[in-house]
Design a protein around this motif. Structure first.
Motif, short mmCIF file in Angstrom:
data_model
loop_
_atom_site.label_atom_id
_atom_site.label_comp_id
_atom_site.label_asym_id
_atom_site.label_seq_id
_atom_site.Cartn_x
_atom_site.Cartn_y
_atom_site.Cartn_z
N GLU A 122 0.85 -1.06 -0.12
CA GLU A 122 0.15 0.08 0.00
C GLU A 122 0.87 1.28 0.01
OE1 GLU A 122 -3.19 0.56 -0.29
OE2 GLU A 122 -3.59 -1.43 -0.43
N ASP A 123 1.89 1.31 0.73
CA ASP A 123 2.84 2.58 0.93
C ASP A 123 3.43 2.55 -0.53
OD1 ASP A 123 2.04 3.03 3.34
OD2 ASP A 123 3.74 2.14 4.35
N ALA A 126 1.19 4.19 -3.04
CA ALA A 126 1.26 5.68 -2.77
C ALA A 126 2.28 6.40 -3.43
CB ALA A 126 0.90 5.89 -1.40
N LEU A 148 -2.39 3.82 -11.88
CA LEU A 148 -2.83 2.89 -10.76
C LEU A 148 -3.47 1.88 -11.01
CD1 LEU A 148 -3.35 2.38 -7.68
CD2 LEU A 148 -5.25 3.95 -7.67
N ASN A 214 -8.09 -1.98 -1.20
CA ASN A 214 -8.48 -0.49 -1.27
C ASN A 214 -8.77 0.03 -2.74
OD1 ASN A 214 -8.93 2.29 -0.71
ND2 ASN A 214 -6.78 2.51 0.41
N THR A 216 -9.94 3.08 -3.44
CA THR A 216 -9.73 4.47 -3.58
C THR A 216 -9.07 5.11 -4.86
OG1 THR A 216 -8.07 4.63 -2.19
CG2 THR A 216 -10.02 5.06 -1.16
N THR A 220 -6.89 10.40 -3.95
CA THR A 220 -7.15 10.16 -2.29
C THR A 220 -6.16 9.54 -1.55
OG1 THR A 220 -9.30 10.02 -3.28
CG2 THR A 220 -8.97 9.17 -1.05
N ARG A 221 -5.32 8.43 -2.62
CA ARG A 221 -4.25 7.72 -1.95
C ARG A 221 -3.09 8.94 -1.72
NH1 ARG A 221 -3.82 2.22 -2.63
NH2 ARG A 221 -5.62 1.09 -3.63
N PHE A 225 -1.46 9.66 2.17
CA PHE A 225 -0.25 9.32 2.48
C PHE A 225 0.85 10.50 2.60
CE2 PHE A 225 4.19 8.97 0.64
CZ PHE A 225 4.53 7.77 1.54
N GLU A 236 -5.28 16.31 3.86
CA GLU A 236 -6.70 15.43 3.32
C GLU A 236 -7.74 16.38 2.77
OE1 GLU A 236 -7.44 11.49 5.06
OE2 GLU A 236 -5.96 11.95 6.66
#
Length: 1020
Positions: A122-123, A126, A148, A214, A216, A220-221, A225, A236
């Motif tokens: 996930e990181d 991002a 993505l 996820n 999104t 948004t990611r 992040f 955000e």
């Protein structure tokens, strides 16, 4: 006021001769001079329109022309004619605030990655998205979402030519698309990930899928992040527009990037450009010349419903006559410049005159009437394009369909069938079809097809299939083979027309309608695209001048100059003579349909994708973009031009009075705005963005690269030690390290495209240096001789041996003055009587008056040139029979014996179609009482398909078997000729095409025989 306009025209002509720098300095003085000449406060609107037209046509620089007229219009009316858009604020305070807040993000990512050897997927996702924006300039939401999706689906990199790329598939408002299928239309954009982004994707592919699903989107990611990384929850809440604007500014403010303004707008998604395809990229970087396909004649059908598309060309309809009648109505109104009301009235009368036609055809014609009635279409040209594009397909596919019985599913199937028949040849076809469906739904109660909602409104389809530089060069060589059945003049014409399209960016219509007087051979040469007797520019900005020697390769420029010199000699004394034509001494346009079909066939066979003729213009403009904005190394690699020529082209565009190079490219292409050039014709902007990213002065610790790529630090350390690099890597070092990692990777992370098997020769054959001696050159030589050019001048211009030219002139004199080619009164049979216009030295052949007969004579001559020596001797004997029994104003010969007929049929029977022979048998009822016997006597040696016409007359000196006239019949008759023949009661029409061809060939054979010192035995 007309005197004032003439004086203004003189001032503008003097102003147009000045250099761009002088024009910028003196345009204010010009404005005051025009205002003083008008000398009145109230100027009629028509006079202002005339002044605007003069400014646009006489001042080449569009911006200067608009400035001059704007100030004149402001002085006389109090308002500007060309409105200036109010610029937005140069600095957005809110965006600048977030630029300051987000600037530490890049260094924070470095610290996170360097100190963390086990990043989560996930990181990593991002970080990939943040680096794509901060390091690669991908700063619009649709592109980030497409990246993505590509990473999540574990799509491999593509290596086509030089660098690795990712294909981003997306649709977004106001973004043109380059892929169109039956189900969808989307943009396939090439994104070249910079080193750290590439390393992140490499690491993601080495590991498994992320544990959390996820869904999104990308922005948004990124927000989540960065808020966590910078410990700032307000991130955000930032809007998507402000976030992407801030990331874009951070990227372009890096040291060393120095990107032009259009590239910043492209990165942000505000100015869009369509990427080319993988096969095209492979061809751009290739150093192999493609194999020439097998020489085969492309089928070209000359029919009222013929289309330039390879699919629509074969469509036929029982109602093709209706299309032709509507087209004739629109053509008449187009020439008369009629308004919509008159066109509407004529179409209503035409529809009422049709008694029984299919419902679908009546609906289509009613649509035309409706569009002119609401003035959606104001001129005839609006309907002509729709008729040729949509009308041809609709008439062929929907002719027998009852629209009342169709539901939504039936119309969906019909819609699919229409798209398949159209064949993706017209960018406006889908929009026109949707407009027509809307009319049927609102006025004929038809249900809309299911595909109606799948197409984005206002989305433009752009062809981006760009051939490689070597493929274009191969096209110039192979197109001559496709025109082997045509004259040398036609072959050279189509070759040079393609060269002007591919090098100077001319539209096909601009190249094919050039006149000889539009070319200036002095210095660097000048190519003038302007209104002439055969052509009007597409828009007023299409009027322009180009220095062709700057863009053409040296051998191409040499061939073009030699051709223009020939045309200047051939067309001396003629006004409005075309540069490229089907026949040297007549202004008949090159057949566009055949040229388009042959060029498209060759380019498509090289590339493996469908390529149309118009892509040569895209090729030229894209090359200009690379030369002006890309590195010199890439320009050399892609364009295959010499370094000196690349510098010359750069100086040509960058030497303008202002620094807007993109606008200069647009002006050279004939565009009013650079936005049109950018979105439709420039297909390598993605490469320019990648080069800008690599210019950034980034220094990265090797541990960051290793962690992102998910490889051991020692592996990267060994690579940099082997190559003598330091621990701090710049962009070029990181690219080299990543190349090593991908080459040693077991998994297939990169899909490498391979070139098609082709010729390994790196030497391209030069254009023909010496002109071959051919029969078709006889007419050129004799015309030049009659125009008082010396033998040496003719030899220099046509690149022919002087001795052979002398033999041709001597042979022509023989056929004029020899006794066997004289009448009983001592006049030459093949030439008019001696006069001031036709002295004894006049040797030019008497050609037919009709264009189709001239072209037919040329086709026969081409067939004669391909004969063997034995067949040539038989034709020579037949030619002597013709030339000794005909006069310059006759279309038939009187045969003296059956042996002459046998000799002619034996020599020409295999060359001339049998149905083209006409034998008129003249019979006197007293002398030739046995008519069937006379017919059998002559018909014995005629082909079965030949026409035998019996004519009864009262002439008493017929032979035993009657008097016979042999002639060659016309293949095509004009409507005027058919009407005249019907009025006069004439059943058959003869042609002089064969006689002229035989006269040419006889002179050629005699000259060639004397030139080669062979024995020449004229028939007795």
């Amino acid at each position: 006021m007309r005197d004032v306009l003439e004086e203004i025209q003189k001032r503008l002509a003097k102003f147009s001769d000045q250099t761009p720098a002088e024009q910028q300095t003196n345009k204010v003085n010009l404005v005051y001079e025009i205002i003083n000449l008008l000398d009145t406060k109230e100027v009629p609107d028509n006079i202002l329109k005339d002044i605007k037209k003069l400014c646009n046509t006489m001042i080449d620089n569009t911006s200067v022309a608009r400035d001059v007229f704007n100030q004149v219009h402001l002085d006389k009316t109090g308002q500007l004619y060309h409105k200036h858009t109010v610029p937005t604020k140069f600095v957005n305070p809110e965006v600048e605030k977030w630029v300051r807040k987000l600037s530490p993000a890049e260094s924070a990512i470095y610290n996170l990655v360097r100190d963390n050897t086990s990043l989560s997927q996930e990181d990593r996702l991002a970080i990939i998205l943040c680096n794509a924006a901060l390091e690669g300039g991908l700063c619009f939401s649709a592109g980030l979402n497409a990246l993505l999706k590509s990473v999540l689906e574990r799509d491999a990199f593509i290596e086509a030519g030089a660098e690795r790329l990712k294909r981003l598939k997306y649709s977004a408002p106001n973004h043109p698309v380059n892929v169109k299928t039956r189900e969808e239309r989307y943009n396939s954009r090439a994104f070249y990930p910079p080193p750290l982004t590439t390393a992140g994707i490499h690491g993601f592919l080495r590991n498994g899928k992320p544990k959390s699903k996820n869904a999104t989107n990308a922005t948004t990611r990124i927000r989540a992040f960065l808020a966590s990384l910078l410990n700032d929850e307000s991130i955000e809440k930032i809007s998507e527009r402000v976030l992407l604007d801030s990331l874009s500014l951070i990227f372009f403010r890096k040291e060393g990037i120095h990107a032009p303004a259009f590239l910043q707008a492209f990165a942000r998604g505000q100015l869009n450009s369509v990427s080319t395809f993988d096969e095209c990229l492979l061809a751009q970087y290739s150093y192999r010349y493609p194999k020439a396909p097998k020489a085969e004649q492309t089928r070209v059908f000359e029919r009222a419903s013929a289309r330039r598309s390879s699919n629509k060309r074969f469509l036929q309809s029982g109602c093709d006559t209706i299309i032709k009648d509507i087209r004739d109505i629109l053509n008449v109104h187009h020439k008369a410049n009629s308004d919509a009301e008159l066109i509407h009235d004529d179409l209503v009368m035409f529809l009422e005159s049709l008694e029984a036609i299919p419902e679908s055809i009546r609906a289509f014609t009613s649509w035309f009437i409706y569009m002119f009635s609401i003035r959606k279409w104001k001129v005839a040209d609006s309907g002509r394009r729709k008729l040729s594009s949509l009308g041809t397909v609709w008439f062929a596919v929907a002719e027998g369909i009852n629209l009342e019985e169709h539901d939504s599913r039936d119309n969906s199937l019909l819609h699919t069938q229409l798209l398949e028949s159209e064949g993706n040849a017209d960018s406006a076809f889908v929009a026109n079809l949707m407009q027509f469906w809307t009319y049927l739904h609102e006025h004929w109660d038809c249900e809309l097809p299911e595909q109606f909602e799948r197409y984005g409104r206002g989305v433009k389809f752009v062809r981006a299939t760009i051939p490689g530089a070597l493929q274009v060069r191969q096209l110039f060589a192979d197109i001559c083979k496709a025109y082997e059945d045509s004259s040398v003049h036609v072959a050279e014409s189509v070759t040079l027309a393609l060269i002007l399209m591919a090098r100077c960016g001319l539209r096909p219509s601009e190249a094919l309608h050039l006149e000889v007087k539009d070319i200036d051979l002095r210095n660097d040469g000048l190519l003038c695209i302007r209104r002439n007797a055969h052509f009007s520019p597409k828009t007023f900005s299409g009027t322009r001048k180009l220095a062709f020697a700057v863009f053409l390769m040296p051998d191409e420029a040499e061939l073009f100059r030699a051709f223009v010199r020939q045309r200047q000699l051939e067309t001396s004394g003629r006004k409005n003579a075309l540069l490229f034509s089907e026949y040297e001494f007549n202004d008949s346009l090159i057949n566009y349909d055949r040229l388009s079909a042959e060029a498209s066939r060759l380019l498509s066979s090289y590339l493996g994708r469908s390529v149309n003729l118009y892509q040569l213009r895209h090729f030229a403009l894209t090359n200009w973009q690379l030369i002006c904005f890309a590195t010199k190394e890439r320009s050399l690699q892609v364009t295959k031009l010499a370094p000196e020529q690349i510098e010359a082209i750069r100086d040509y565009f960058n030497g303008a009075s202002h620094d807007n190079t993109l606008f200069e490219i647009a002006s050279a292409a004939g565009h009013l705005e650079s936005k049109l050039s950018m979105t439709t014709y420039l297909h390598c902007t993605d490469i320019l963005l990648y080069e800008a990213a690599l210019r950034a002065e980034n220094c990265c610790d090797f541990r960051v690269l290793a962690s992102l790529a998910s490889v051991q630090h020692g592996r990267v350390k060994r690579i940099i030690s082997t190559n003598g690099m330091s621990d701090l890597l710049n962009n070029s070092d990181m690219v080299a390290v990543l190349d090593e990692l991908f080459n040693t990777e077991r998994a297939h992370f990169v899909k490498k495209l391979k070139e098609k098997p082709g010729s390994t020769s790196y030497r391209f054959p030069n254009f023909r240096l010496a002109t071959q001696r051919k029969a078709e050159q006889v007419d050129k030589i004799l015309h030049a001789h009659d125009d008082k050019f010396s033998t040496q001048e003719i030899a220099d211009v046509f690149n022919l041996p002087k001795h052979w030219i002398e033999r041709v002139i001597k042979a022509a004199q023989y056929y004029r003055h020899d006794e066997q080619y004289q009448t009983d009164y001592g006049n030459p049979r093949l030439y008019p009587k001696v006069s001031i216009e036709n002295p004894e030295t006049h040797l030019s052949l008497v050609m037919p008056k009709e264009n189709n007969e001239k072209l037919e004579s040329l086709e026969i001559l081409q067939s004669l040139q391909r004969l063997s020596k034995g067949d040539s001797n038989r034709v020579r004997k037949a030619a002597d029979i013709f030339l000794q029994n005909v006069t310059f104003n006759r279309r038939s010969i009187t045969l003296k014996s059956k042996r002459d007929l046998r000799c002619i049929m034996k020599a020409l029977g295999n060359l001339i179609a049998p149905e083209r022979w006409l034998l008129k048998l003249h019979i006197n009822k007293e002398t030739n009482r046995d008519s069937p016997r006379c017919q059998h006597y002559w018909y014995e040696h005629l082909p079965d398909e030949a026409t035998l016409s019996v004519v009864k007359d009262s002439y008493e000196n017929h032979s035993k078997f009657g008097r016979v006239d042999l002639s060659y019949m016309n293949a095509e008759l004009t409507p005027e000729m058919k009407s005249w023949m019907k009025e006069k009661g004439i059943k058959y029409r003869s042609s002089r095409a064969l006689i002229c061809a035989l006269h040419h060939y006889a002179i050629y054979l005699r000259a060639e025989a004397e030139y080669l010192n062979s024995d020449y035995q004229p028939s007795k």
